[in-house]
Design a protein around this motif. Structure first.
Motif, PDB file in Angstrom:
ATOM      1  N   LEU A 155      -6.678  -4.599   7.897  1.00 34.85           N
ATOM      2  CA  LEU A 155      -6.564  -3.145   7.990  1.00 34.85           C
ATOM      3  C   LEU A 155      -7.169  -2.628   9.293  1.00 34.85           C
ATOM      4  CD1 LEU A 155      -6.005  -0.326   6.727  1.00 34.85           C
ATOM      5  CD2 LEU A 155      -8.233  -0.534   5.586  1.00 34.85           C
ATOM      6  N   LEU A 200      -2.776   2.453   0.985  1.00 31.77           N
ATOM      7  CA  LEU A 200      -2.834   0.993   1.068  1.00 31.77           C
ATOM      8  C   LEU A 200      -1.988   0.356  -0.030  1.00 31.77           C
ATOM      9  CD1 LEU A 200      -6.608   0.456   1.903  1.00 31.77           C
ATOM     10  CD2 LEU A 200      -4.660   0.315   3.461  1.00 31.77           C
ATOM     11  N   LYS A 246      -6.765   4.782  -0.238  1.00 27.43           N
ATOM     12  CA  LYS A 246      -6.487   3.675  -1.170  1.00 27.43           C
ATOM     13  C   LYS A 246      -5.059   3.732  -1.686  1.00 27.43           C
ATOM     14  CE  LYS A 246     -11.247   2.850  -2.710  1.00 27.43           C
ATOM     15  NZ  LYS A 246     -12.207   2.950  -3.844  1.00 27.43           N
ATOM     16  N   LYS A 276     -12.025  -2.178   4.594  1.00 31.17           N
ATOM     17  CA  LYS A 276     -11.604  -3.419   5.230  1.00 31.17           C
ATOM     18  C   LYS A 276     -12.108  -4.660   4.490  1.00 31.17           C
ATOM     19  CE  LYS A 276     -12.055  -3.401   9.778  1.00 31.17           C
ATOM     20  NZ  LYS A 276     -10.690  -3.608  10.315  1.00 31.17           N
ATOM     21  N   ASN A 296      -9.263  -5.631   2.582  1.00 32.87           N
ATOM     22  CA  ASN A 296      -8.031  -5.560   3.385  1.00 32.87           C
ATOM     23  C   ASN A 296      -8.385  -6.003   4.805  1.00 32.87           C
ATOM     24  OD1 ASN A 296      -6.105  -3.788   1.472  1.00 32.87           O
ATOM     25  ND2 ASN A 296      -8.165  -2.919   1.421  1.00 32.87           N
TER      26      ASN A 296
END
Length: 225
Positions: free
Chosen positions: A122, A81, A78, A116, A119
């Motif tokens: 991703l 990201l 995380k 995902k 995101n």
């Protein structure tokens, strides 16, 4: 063969400098590689260097041993990201495989796939570190990857006792079929190496030798090969 979009241009050495990461990103942008694959501490910098290019930022999670508990890996993911990573290559816990704890492996894969949800673009790649696994163990883990719908299974960290092999890449692709892609990494240094693994079904190649590989490709094209 156009090979540049198969390549994750990689620098994961412990002594990698900021200048080396900047050079890596410049090379990746120049050659239009699929991504740069770097340690998490450099994600923000790489994101800035690669803005307005077609190169993605990939980082590694639980690297290189995969021995952290899943909650720690997910926190690391995380944070990566937030810093701008677009692809995550995480290392499974090899000990879980050896102990037969396939339920824990499935739970961890599912936790990464759940990232995902927020995101959509991703990409999740799970590193098996095949040098430590039997063919039966690789097949079992690949079956779980197919069921949980990770994006890629990947051979190696490059820090284990051996890297990609033709036998393991072929086995991985046969097991996951069309549902999951395969990334070959570890010891891939030449155009011939790259083409061998692509012909076996790999769609990504992790290598620190990408510039030499595409340069060899350009040279072969100029010679009509």
């Amino acid at each position: 063969m156009k090979v540049e979009k198969y390549i994750d241009h990689t620098l994961l050495k412990a002594d990698a400098t900021l200048q080396a990461i900047e050079n890596l990103c410049k090379e990746a942008a120049e050659h239009h590689f699929a991504s740069v694959c770097i340690n998490p501490t450099y994600v923000k910098k790489a994101k800035r260097y690669l803005q307005d290019t077609d190169v993605k930022v990939c980082t590694v999670i639980g690297f290189p041993l995969g021995a952290n508990v899943t909650d720690v890996k997910i926190y690391e993911a995380k944070r990566a990201l937030l810093d701008g990573a677009m692809e995550l290559d995480y290392v499974l816990n090899v000990s879980d495989v050896k102990n037969g704890h396939f339920d824990l492996i499935e739970k961890e894969m599912s936790a990464f796939v759940a990232l995902k949800e927020d995101n959509r673009d991703l990409i999740i790649k799970v590193i098996l570190e095949t040098c430590y696994l039997t063919k039966e163990e690789v097949s079992r883990v690949c079956d779980i990857a197919r069921q949980t719908k990770v994006d890629f299974v990947k051979t190696s960290t490059g820090f284990g006792s051996a890297g990609a092999t033709e036998e393991m890449v072929s086995l991985m692709k046969t097991t996951v079929g069309a549902d999951v892609e395969v990334k070959a990494s570890g010891g891939i240094r030449t155009r011939m190496d790259l083409e061998t693994y692509i012909n076996l079904g790999a769609t990504r190649i992790g290598t620190s030798n990408g510039v030499a590989i595409v340069s060899a490709n350009d040279q072969s094209n100029s010679e009509g090969y």
